[in-house]
Design a protein around this motif. Structure first.
Motif, short mmCIF file in Angstrom:
data_model
loop_
_atom_site.label_atom_id
_atom_site.label_comp_id
_atom_site.label_asym_id
_atom_site.label_seq_id
_atom_site.Cartn_x
_atom_site.Cartn_y
_atom_site.Cartn_z
N ARG A 1 -12.09 3.53 44.10
CA ARG A 1 -13.33 3.51 42.87
C ARG A 1 -13.75 2.39 42.55
NH1 ARG A 1 -11.70 8.39 45.19
NH2 ARG A 1 -13.18 10.03 44.17
N HIS B 1 -16.54 4.55 35.18
CA HIS B 1 -15.10 4.07 35.12
C HIS B 1 -15.30 2.50 34.53
CE1 HIS B 1 -14.83 6.84 38.70
NE2 HIS B 1 -15.49 5.91 39.62
N THR C 1 -20.28 1.87 41.41
CA THR C 1 -19.44 2.76 40.69
C THR C 1 -19.79 4.14 41.07
OG1 THR C 1 -20.91 2.79 38.68
CG2 THR C 1 -19.24 0.93 38.86
N ASP D 1 -14.68 -4.06 34.53
CA ASP D 1 -13.40 -3.29 33.78
C ASP D 1 -12.30 -4.06 34.20
OD1 ASP D 1 -12.82 -0.60 32.30
OD2 ASP D 1 -11.37 -1.20 33.61
N GLY E 1 -16.70 -4.90 41.51
CA GLY E 1 -15.46 -4.40 41.11
C GLY E 1 -14.10 -5.08 41.10
N ARG F 1 -14.57 0.11 39.80
CA ARG F 1 -14.50 -0.28 38.29
C ARG F 1 -15.14 -1.74 37.91
NH1 ARG F 1 -10.23 2.70 40.09
NH2 ARG F 1 -9.84 4.63 38.85
#
Length: 575
Positions: A222, A374, A343, A227, A311, A224
């Motif tokens: 995934r 996310h 994402t 983040d 990410g 993110r």
């Protein structure tokens, strides 16, 4: 200023979880995570051995594309034996190049202009994992790296199969390949090197990646973006193609204008970075500033940035810092949305930039930025309070006066691209459709494809605007007629003579079920049909070339694409 503006007149693609652009847009609005977690059985079918899957760092996830092994070779005149040897990336891009042309409403065989193609593709993994060492293949491995396999020949294949005579340029800048291709296509149009351009990229990959600390692949696949838990993204498969024209020409020719490219820039970080694979702040900031300057816009005009959004903690922090530097001081915090399609889909490598641009085109067209998945805790390396950016966790409306987006794509090795896209100019108002008689010709290479094409068109005509969000409002019948009469005429044909979309849909379904059109007669359910239109339809059904009358003021619109009749052309994985 319109002289240097480029209209997006067609979109096409296949993506993880989406067989077309309209489905992609619906998935983005719904917040679909299309990254696939592979089962042990699926991995064995792909020929991925236990030496890799047993590694604790192995990541059994990625953006999976359905039907990669399938191809309508006959449609493009590719012999079956040759189709099996072709890189599936070339096959996918070839099909979607045709779809993009259909979406633009232009058949290259009848187009009065020069068509170019600019495209990039990823490493040919089909050769690495299917062909190389296959005992049924030739030992002359060098020959397999020629036109059907090497990335150099991707645009040339399209030019040859579709008879395009403009520039055919392979663009290979890693993850930024397809957005760099868009920039080159736009500049070629501005320079009058071509009149219609196809631009995009394609990537076909399999889950053969390991997570490494600070690397590009996340532990669970995934992405993110922005983040605190960002550790990279899974790679995935997809293809994206945009059809582009000079805005002045598109408006004059009655084309649909889905959005407008106002500025673009390409550059490299040079040596101003920590290492060859590391991103460079100054290089990224420079291309953003150059694209804004080329568009004649300031940062206040931009409502949304579709970021590269890899990410990774360091990469995302550098990107936001570079964007903040390029946008300059004075913008209020939280005034510009920031997102990344990775994402939703993972990193589509050579196709990533074009997919990001398609998302941005649809966002400014529909006035909404899809949610960023996310995102829970902001990356501590990003000072959002000192930037104008915020990450939307729900679908975010774009203000009417700021329906513009910047799109970034950065390639490993430092080649950066940025494009400014804005909503299309308002169309001149038209009188309501008066229910005049129209002819809707539908054709295909095979009877099966014709029936499928008729059903698809019927579905489209019956659908409301909410059912096909990528295409805008419900279609007008005069627009549908103009678009269909400009498409390629194939041997198997049907024709509907009608006055209303619902009537047309019913006739199409009846014909697909073996109604009058199957016997070579025009499909109509009412008296009073204009004899000239009935005779033209009958002549066309008999196989003649027809000079169709064009409804006054009608425009080209997005309609369902040709229903390819794909068959499996594939070398199976070796156990």
């Amino acid at each position: 200023m319109d002289g240097d503006a480029i209209a997006v007149v067609g979109l096409a693609g296949r993506f993880p979880g989406a067989s077309d652009v309209a489905t992609l847009w619906r998935n983005l609005l719904d917040g679909l995570d299309a990254v696939h977690d592979y089962t042990p059985e699926e991995l064995r079918e792909l020929g991925i051995g236990e030496r890799l899957t047993g590694d604790p760092a192995y990541v059994p996830a990625g953006g999976r594309l359905a039907g990669v092994a399938d191809f309508d070779a006959e449609f493009f005149g590719v012999p079956s034996a040759e189709a099996v040897q072709m890189d599936p990336q070339q096959r996918l891009f070839l099909e979607q190049a045709w779809v993009a042309l259909e979406d633009s409403g232009h058949d290259p065989a009848g187009y009065d202009g020069v068509v170019g193609v600019f495209a990039g593709s990823s490493i040919n993994r089909y050769f690495l994992f299917r062909q190389f060492g296959d005992p049924s293949a030739t030992d002359a491995w060098e020959s397999l790296l020629l036109p059907g396999s090497a990335a150099d020949y991707l645009p040339a294949q399209v030019a040859y199969r579709l008879d395009l005579t403009g520039p055919a340029v392979a663009v290979q800048t890693a993850c930024s390949s397809s957005l760099v291709a868009v920039c080159m296509a736009a500049q070629s149009l501005v320079d009058y090197r071509c009149d219609l351009a196809l631009a995009g990229g394609v990537s076909v990959t399999e889950p053969r990646f390991l997570h490494t600390a600070g690397g590009l692949v996340s532990p669970d696949g995934r992405c993110r973006a922005f983040d605190a838990a960002g550790r990279g993204a899974a790679f995935g498969s997809g293809v994206a193609v945009l059809a582009l024209k000079r805005l002045e020409d598109a408006r004059q020719d009655g084309d649909q204008v889905l959005a407008v490219l106002r500025g673009w820039a390409v550059g490299n970080d040079g040596a101003a970075r920590a290492g060859f694979a590391a991103p460079g702040l100054e290089g990224q900031a420079t291309v953003v500033a150059e694209a804004l300057a080329g568009a004649g816009l300031s940062a206040e005009d931009i409502g949304y940035v579709e970021a590269h959004g890899s990410g990774t903690l360091v990469g995302d922090a550098i990107e936001v810092t570079a964007l903040t530097q390029a946008f300059g001081p004075g913008l209020a915090p939280g005034s510009c949305a920031l997102g990344s399609v990775k994402t939703n889909l993972g990193n589509l490598d050579a196709a990533a930039g074009a997919v990001s641009l398609i998302k941005a085109v649809l966002a400014v067209r529909h006035g909404v930025v899809p949610r960023n998945l996310h995102f829970e805790t902001p990356n501590p390396e990003i000072d959002f309070a000192a930037s104008p950016f915020f990450v939307p966790v729900g679908n975010h409306p774009l203000p009417e006066g700021r329906r513009r987006a910047g799109v970034s794509s950065f390639g490993l090795g430092g080649t950066n691209a940025h494009v400014i896209v804005e909503s299309a100019p308002a169309e001149a108002p038209r009188d309501p459709s008066r229910g005049e008689w129209q002819v809707l010709p539908v054709s295909a290479r095979t009877p099966e494809a014709l029936r499928e094409a008729m059903v698809r068109l019927a579905d489209h005509l019956e659908a409301g605007p909410a059912d096909h969000p990528g295409a805008g409002p419900a279609p007008r019948l005069d627009d549908v007629a103009r678009t269909l009469t400009g498409r390629r005429a194939f041997p198997h044909r049907a024709a509907v003579v009608c006055r209303e979309p619902k009537e047309a849909a019913a006739l199409l379904r009846a014909g697909a079920d073996g109604g009058p059109g199957a016997q070579g007669l025009p499909l109509t359910s009412a008296e009073g049909v204009h004899d000239e239109l009935r005779n033209l339809a009958a002549s066309w059904l008999s196989g003649a070339d027809v000079d169709w009358p064009q409804p006054s003021g009608a425009r080209r619109v997005s309609l369902p694409a040709y229903p390819f009749q794909r068959r499996r052309h594939w070398i199976e994985a070796r156990s």
